[in-house]
Scaffold this active site. Structure first.
Site, mmCIF file in Angstrom:
data_model
loop_
_atom_site.group_PDB
_atom_site.id
_atom_site.type_symbol
_atom_site.label_atom_id
_atom_site.label_comp_id
_atom_site.label_asym_id
_atom_site.label_seq_id
_atom_site.Cartn_x
_atom_site.Cartn_y
_atom_site.Cartn_z
ATOM 1 N N GLY A 51 4.806 6.724 7.379
ATOM 2 C CA GLY A 51 5.389 7.635 8.363
ATOM 3 C C GLY A 51 4.453 8.732 8.819
ATOM 4 C CD GLU A 56 10.802 6.346 2.853
ATOM 5 O OE1 GLU A 56 11.808 5.665 3.079
ATOM 6 O OE2 GLU A 56 9.802 6.355 3.604
ATOM 7 C CD GLU A 92 5.908 0.286 2.078
ATOM 8 O OE1 GLU A 92 5.978 -0.136 3.233
ATOM 9 O OE2 GLU A 92 6.773 1.011 1.572
ATOM 10 C CG ASN A 110 12.576 -0.173 4.935
ATOM 11 O OD1 ASN A 110 13.793 -0.028 5.078
ATOM 12 N ND2 ASN A 110 11.877 0.555 4.078
ATOM 13 C CE LYS A 116 10.626 3.626 5.849
ATOM 14 N NZ LYS A 116 9.496 4.539 5.703
ATOM 15 C CB SER A 162 1.164 4.171 9.747
ATOM 16 O OG SER A 162 1.782 5.380 9.331
ATOM 17 C CG HIS A 172 10.454 2.357 0.129
ATOM 18 N ND1 HIS A 172 10.195 3.659 0.470
ATOM 19 C CD2 HIS A 172 9.970 1.590 1.133
ATOM 20 C CE1 HIS A 172 9.588 3.670 1.652
ATOM 21 N NE2 HIS A 172 9.439 2.433 2.079
HETATM 22 P P1 13P Z 1 6.183 3.398 8.359
HETATM 23 O O1 13P Z 1 5.836 2.065 8.978
HETATM 24 O O2 13P Z 1 7.113 4.206 9.190
HETATM 25 O O3 13P Z 1 4.940 4.142 7.950
HETATM 26 O O4 13P Z 1 6.982 3.084 7.014
HETATM 27 C C1 13P Z 1 6.449 2.186 6.106
HETATM 28 C C2 13P Z 1 7.468 1.900 5.089
HETATM 29 O O5 13P Z 1 7.801 2.738 4.279
HETATM 30 C C3 13P Z 1 8.088 0.573 5.102
HETATM 31 O O6 13P Z 1 8.861 0.365 3.970
#
Ligand code: 13P
Length: 252
Positions: free
Chosen positions: A174, A98, A168, A10, A12, A214, A96
């Site tokens: 992150g 976010e 997740e 992903n 982002k 992560s 997601h």
């Molecule tokens: P990270 O791997 O940066 O923690 O992000 C995970 C994520 O949100 C994948 O959709």
């Protein structure tokens, strides 16, 4: 039950067209030796079409990072399932954290998006996950059960064949904090049981449940070694070709 592993990058809100094409080309080259797993990339919608030319014929699946329920209309800022398909994509991520946390998408909206994508024939990835606060107050399973139930409302058993779930944990995204293999396995097992309750055991047995939060080259092997972890949804480490290629080559 054997489930074909699915590794998703992903991206982002990262990459211009030039950067995206370079990254996609490197990933294509570095993953060309693998045939026993599915590889999916979710670049920003602005580069989907260009990236689709780069990965054409490689088997790499392209996904939108979100999707609207309608095929077209007055939905400023949204991307429809048909548009994703027109740009060379076959999949989409919904729910997601976010989107949930920053843009306040609730379970009802995630459900509309999920149903819209499935109705149009997309392969869908439904993200669920608890916050740190929810985990610490012992609500993890209740939150996940509600996210799942709310998002899956109206999704038919047949459509489940085109659905994967991504666990997740919000506190792991992150942050560099990762759920341990055991912690993640406990939740994945719970999610699979929930799917069995909502549908049936056979559907749950075929459902791919990915872990995200992560995921890095140095922890992917122990995560993917867990019996109910069927793949990974990778953020930060998916932006570095070498890291993502190593993750896709996980050794379980
Ligand atoms: P990270 O791997 O940066 O923690 O992000 C995970 C994520 O949100 C994948 O959709």
């Amino acid at each position: 039950m054997s489930r074909r592993p699915l590794l998703v990058g992903n991206w982002k809100m990262h990459t211009t067209v030039v950067e995206a094409c370079q990254l996609a080309a490197a990933i294509r080259q570095g993953c060309s030796d693998l045939e026993d797993r599915d590889i999916m990339l979710a670049p920003p919608a602005t580069v989907l079409s260009e990236v689709s030319h780069i990965v054409h014929g490689s088997g790499i699946i392209l996904a939108g990072q979100n999707v609207c329920w309608a095929a077209e209309g007055a939905f400023t800022g949204e991307i429809s399932p048909v548009m994703i398909q027109g740009a060379g994509g076959h999949a989409a991520i919904v729910g997601h954290s976010e989107r949930r946390q920053i843009f306040h998408e609730d379970n009802a909206m995630v459900n509309r998006r999920l149903c819209g994508g499935l109705a149009q024939g997309l392969l869908m990835i439904l993200c669920v996950g608890e916050t740190q606060e929810e985990r610490e107050s012992g609500q993890t399973f209740a939150v996940l059960a509600e996210q799942l139930r709310g998002a899956l409302d109206g999704v038919t058993p047949t459509q489940c064949a085109r659905l994967a779930i991504a666990y997740e944990p919000v506190w792991a995204i992150g942050t560099g904090l990762t759920a341990s293999g055991g912690q993640a396995q406990e939740v994945h097992e719970f999610l699979r049981d929930q799917v069995a309750t909502l549908y049936e055991k056979n559907i749950a047995g075929h459902m791919r449940i990915l872990y995200g939060g992560s995921v890095k080259p140095d922890n992917v092997d122990q995560l993917l070694a867990q019996p109910d972890i069927d793949g990974a949804l990778v953020g930060g480490a998916a932006l570095d070709a070498a890291s993502f290629i190593r993750i896709v080559h996980y050794k379980a």
